[in-house]
Enzyme design. Structure first.
Site, PDB file in Angstrom:
ATOM      1  N   SER A 198      38.658  80.554  23.307  1.00  0.00           N
ATOM      2  CA  SER A 198      39.312  79.361  22.773  1.00  0.00           C
ATOM      3  C   SER A 198      38.360  78.339  22.173  1.00  0.00           C
ATOM      4  O   SER A 198      38.732  77.630  21.241  1.00  0.00           O
ATOM      5  CB  SER A 198      40.162  78.701  23.864  1.00  0.00           C
ATOM      6  OG  SER A 198      39.363  78.395  24.986  1.00  0.00           O
ATOM      7  N   LYS A 246      50.413  78.046  20.515  1.00  0.00           N
ATOM      8  CA  LYS A 246      49.438  78.129  19.420  1.00  0.00           C
ATOM      9  C   LYS A 246      50.170  78.657  18.169  1.00  0.00           C
ATOM     10  O   LYS A 246      50.944  77.925  17.593  1.00  0.00           O
ATOM     11  CB  LYS A 246      48.259  79.034  19.810  1.00  0.00           C
ATOM     12  CG  LYS A 246      47.869  78.981  21.294  1.00  0.00           C
ATOM     13  CD  LYS A 246      47.249  77.707  21.750  1.00  0.00           C
ATOM     14  CE  LYS A 246      46.826  77.813  23.219  1.00  0.00           C
ATOM     15  NZ  LYS A 246      46.653  76.528  23.860  1.00  0.00           N
ATOM     16  N   HIS A 253      44.892  82.940  21.439  1.00  0.00           N
ATOM     17  CA  HIS A 253      44.450  82.624  20.081  1.00  0.00           C
ATOM     18  C   HIS A 253      44.387  83.840  19.156  1.00  0.00           C
ATOM     19  O   HIS A 253      43.926  83.727  18.019  1.00  0.00           O
ATOM     20  CB  HIS A 253      43.092  81.914  20.137  1.00  0.00           C
ATOM     21  CG  HIS A 253      43.153  80.668  20.965  1.00  0.00           C
ATOM     22  ND1 HIS A 253      43.618  79.472  20.469  1.00  0.00           N
ATOM     23  CD2 HIS A 253      42.864  80.447  22.279  1.00  0.00           C
ATOM     24  CE1 HIS A 253      43.598  78.567  21.438  1.00  0.00           C
ATOM     25  NE2 HIS A 253      43.144  79.128  22.539  1.00  0.00           N
TER      26      HIS A 253
HETATM   27  C1  LIG Z   1      43.030  81.190  26.306  1.00  0.00           C
HETATM   28  C2  LIG Z   1      44.027  80.181  26.764  1.00  0.00           C
HETATM   29  N1  LIG Z   1      44.841  80.482  27.791  1.00  0.00           N
HETATM   30  C3  LIG Z   1      45.749  79.619  28.238  1.00  0.00           C
HETATM   31  C4  LIG Z   1      45.885  78.376  27.701  1.00  0.00           C
HETATM   32  C5  LIG Z   1      46.853  77.414  28.287  1.00  0.00           C
HETATM   33  O1  LIG Z   1      48.081  77.540  27.678  1.00  0.00           O
HETATM   34  P1  LIG Z   1      49.087  76.310  27.727  1.00  0.00           P
HETATM   35  O2  LIG Z   1      48.548  75.285  26.790  1.00  0.00           O
HETATM   36  O3  LIG Z   1      50.387  76.895  27.317  1.00  0.00           O
HETATM   37  O4  LIG Z   1      49.096  75.814  29.141  1.00  0.00           O
HETATM   38  C6  LIG Z   1      45.096  78.024  26.599  1.00  0.00           C
HETATM   39  C7  LIG Z   1      45.296  76.739  25.908  1.00  0.00           C
HETATM   40  O5  LIG Z   1      44.856  75.742  26.001  1.00  0.00           O
HETATM   41  C8  LIG Z   1      44.131  78.926  26.144  1.00  0.00           C
HETATM   42  O6  LIG Z   1      43.306  78.601  25.136  1.00  0.00           O
END
Ligand SMILES: Cc1ncc(COP(=O)(O)O)c(C=O)c1O
Length: 397
Positions: free
Chosen positions: A182, A242, A210
Site C-alpha cells: 500500500s 479503493k 490495491h
Molecule cells: C492492504 C490493505 N489492507 C487493508 C486495508 C484496510 O481496508 P479498509 O480501509 O477497508 O479498512 C487497507 C487500506 O487502508 C490496505 O491498504
C-alpha cells in the site's frame, strides 16, 4: 509506586510528535468532483486518494446506492447473524465469489475489520503467522490479536519466508501478504510464495486491496497476473474502499474456512453489517470493473507517463508499476515541506510519515486515477521538480 497521570503522558507524547514533525492534521474536503477537491476554499488536484478507477462518483454506482437506500433504508439494523444480512449482501457475496472463482464470499464493514477477523478466528496460541514486513497494519494487528507467533520477513524475501515457516513446524500456519504494497506500490512475489506455502502446509492469504480492479484481465487483480487461483491462494481479501470506490471488504475462500470465520470471528459477530445500499453500489462497481477495460488501459498509460516524466526530470522513482508511485524523501520535515510546496502550486499530496512507513522513510504517496488527465500528471511533475529543488536533501552531518 506513583500512578502515571494519563493526561501528562499524552501531553509529553504530543510534544514529542510536534518536535519530530509527526503531528497529523485531517484536511477537510468541502467538495469533490473526480480528482478536483475543494480544501479551505481552494481548488486542488488530489493525487492521494485510492479511487483508482474513478468509480466512487460514477452515476451508475451512485444511482444503485440511492435506489437501494430508498428501498432498504440507510442502515442494516444489526449484525449479520442477528438482523443485518440482506439480499443485497448475499448477491454481492455470490457475484464476487463467482467472479474470482471461490466457493464463498463474506462481506465485512471494512478491510481492517476483516483482517482482524480472519487472524483472530483462524489462528491461536501455538500457531504461526508469517508476514511480509511491509504488510498493511491490519494484517499485523490481526495476527497479534490472535495470540499466535508472528514472524515478519524482510520485504519480498521469499527465502526468508520459507526459513521462518521451516523454523516452526508445530501448530497451523498462515502466510499472509499484501498483493500490491500500500505504501510502496510494488507487488508481492505471489507465485513463489504460493510454492513456499504449499511445501510448508501453510495457508496463503493475500490482501489485494490495491491490485483488485486495477490489474489483470477484468481487473481480477494480483492473483490473475500471477496465474494463481483459489487452489494456490485459499484465502483472498478484496477491500472495497479503493478501486471499487465504496466501503467494506469481501473475504473469499472455501465454504468451510469462510463459514468458520462467519461463525466464530468476534469482529464479524459483534459489529453492525454494512448498509445494504453500499452492497448494491458495490455490485454496480463490479459490473463496471468487469466491463470497462478502458479504465485500466488509461490508468496504465498515466502511470507510464508519470514514470517517464519523473525519470526525465531526475526525480527519485520507486520500483512500482501500479498507480501507487511513492517518492521517498527521508525525514518528516522534508516530506512535509515538499507536500506544502505542492499544495501552494495546486496539488494535494499528503506527506506519509512513521508509523505508517518505517522511520526515516517519510514520503509522498502519489496515486494516479482515471480521473486525472495527462495535463494533471505533467503539471504535478513540474511542481514536484520545483518543490524538491526548494527543499534539497539535507547534507549528512
Ligand atoms: C492492504 C490493505 N489492507 C487493508 C486495508 C484496510 O481496508 P479498509 O480501509 O477497508 O479498512 C487497507 C487500506 O487502508 C490496505 O491498504
Amino acid at each position: 509506586m506513583a500512578r502515571t497521570r494519563l493526561a501528562d503522558r499524552l501531553a509529553a507524547a504530543r510534544a514529542e510528535r510536534q518536535a519530530a514533525a509527526a503531528t497529523r492534521v485531517r484536511r477537510e474536503i468541502e467538495a469533490r468532483e473526480g480528482a478536483q477537491v475543494l480544501v479551505d476554499g481552494r481548488q486542488l488536484t488530489s493525487f492521494c486518494g485510492n479511487d483508482y478507477l474513478g468509480l466512487s462518483q460514477h452515476l451508475d454506482v451512485v444511482a444503485a446506492l440511492q435506489e437501494a437506500a430508498a428501498w432498504h433504508g440507510v442502515g442494516s439494523t444489526g449484525s449479520a447473524g442477528v438482523s443485518g444480512h440482506h439480499a443485497e449482501h448475499a448477491a454481492l457475496e455470490n457475484e464476487m465469489a463467482q467472479w474470482l472463482g471461490y466457493e464463498r464470499g463474506l462481506l465485512f464493514g471494512s478491510g481492517y475489520l476483516a483482517n482482524l477477523a480472519v487472524m483472530q478466528s483462524l489462528l491461536g496460541e501455538g500457531d504461526t503467522c508469517v508476514q511480509d514486513k511491509l504488510n498493511h497494519a491490519c494484517l499485523i494487528d490481526g495476527a497479534r490479536l490472535s495470540g499466535c507467533e508472528l514472524k515478519r520477513y524482510p520485504h519480498r524475501d521469499v527465502e526468508a519466508a520459507l526459513r521462518q515457516l521451516m523454523s516452526r513446524r508445530e501448530g497451523a500456519a498462515i502466510l499472509a501478504t499484501d498483493g500490491v504494497f500500500s505504501m510502496d506500490g510494488d507487488q508481492a512475489p505471489l507465485a513463489d510464495l504460493a510454492l513456499v506455502a504449499r511445501t510448508q502446509d501453510a495457508m496463503l492469504f493475500v490482501d489485494d486491496a490495491h491490485g483488485i480492479g486495477v490489474l489483470g484481465p477484468e481487473g481480477r487483480g494480483s492473483l490473475a497476473v500471477a496465474g494463481l487461483g483459489a487452489r494456490e491462494v485459499p484465502l483472498l481479501l478484496v477491500p472495497l474502499g479503493k478501486a471499487f470506490g465504496g466501503q467494506g471488504a469481501m473475504l473469499l475462500g472455501s465454504d468451510s474456512v469462510v463459514g468458520h470465520v462467519a461463525e466464530t470471528a468476534r469482529p464479524y459477530l459483534f459489529s453492525t453489517a454494512p448498509a445494504p445500499a453500499m452492497a448494491a453500489a458495490m455490485r454496480a462497481s463490479l459490473r463496471l470493473i468487469r466491463a470497462e477495460s478502458w479504465r485500466r488501459a488509461k490508468l496504465a498509460s498515466l502511470v507510464a507517463r508519470f514514470r517517464r516524466g519523473a525519470s526525465a526530470l531526475g526525480l527519485p522513482l520507486h520500483e512500482s508499476f501500479t498507480p501507487i508511485q511513492p517518492m521517498v524523501l527521508g525525514d518528516n520535515a522534508r516530506a512535509l515541506a515538499v507536500s506544502q510546496s505542492l499544495e501552494a502550486a495546486g496539488y494535494l499530496v499528503t506527506a506519509i510519515r512513521p508509523p505508517t512507513v518505517p522511520a526515516d522513510q517519510a514520503r509522498l504517496r502519489i496515486t494516479l486515477s482515471v480521473d486525472h488527465g495527462e495535463r494533471d500528471v505533467d503539471g504535478l511533475l513540474a511542481a514536484l521538480a520545483d518543490a524538491l529543488k526548494a527543499s534539497p536533501e539535507p547534507i549528512p552531518a
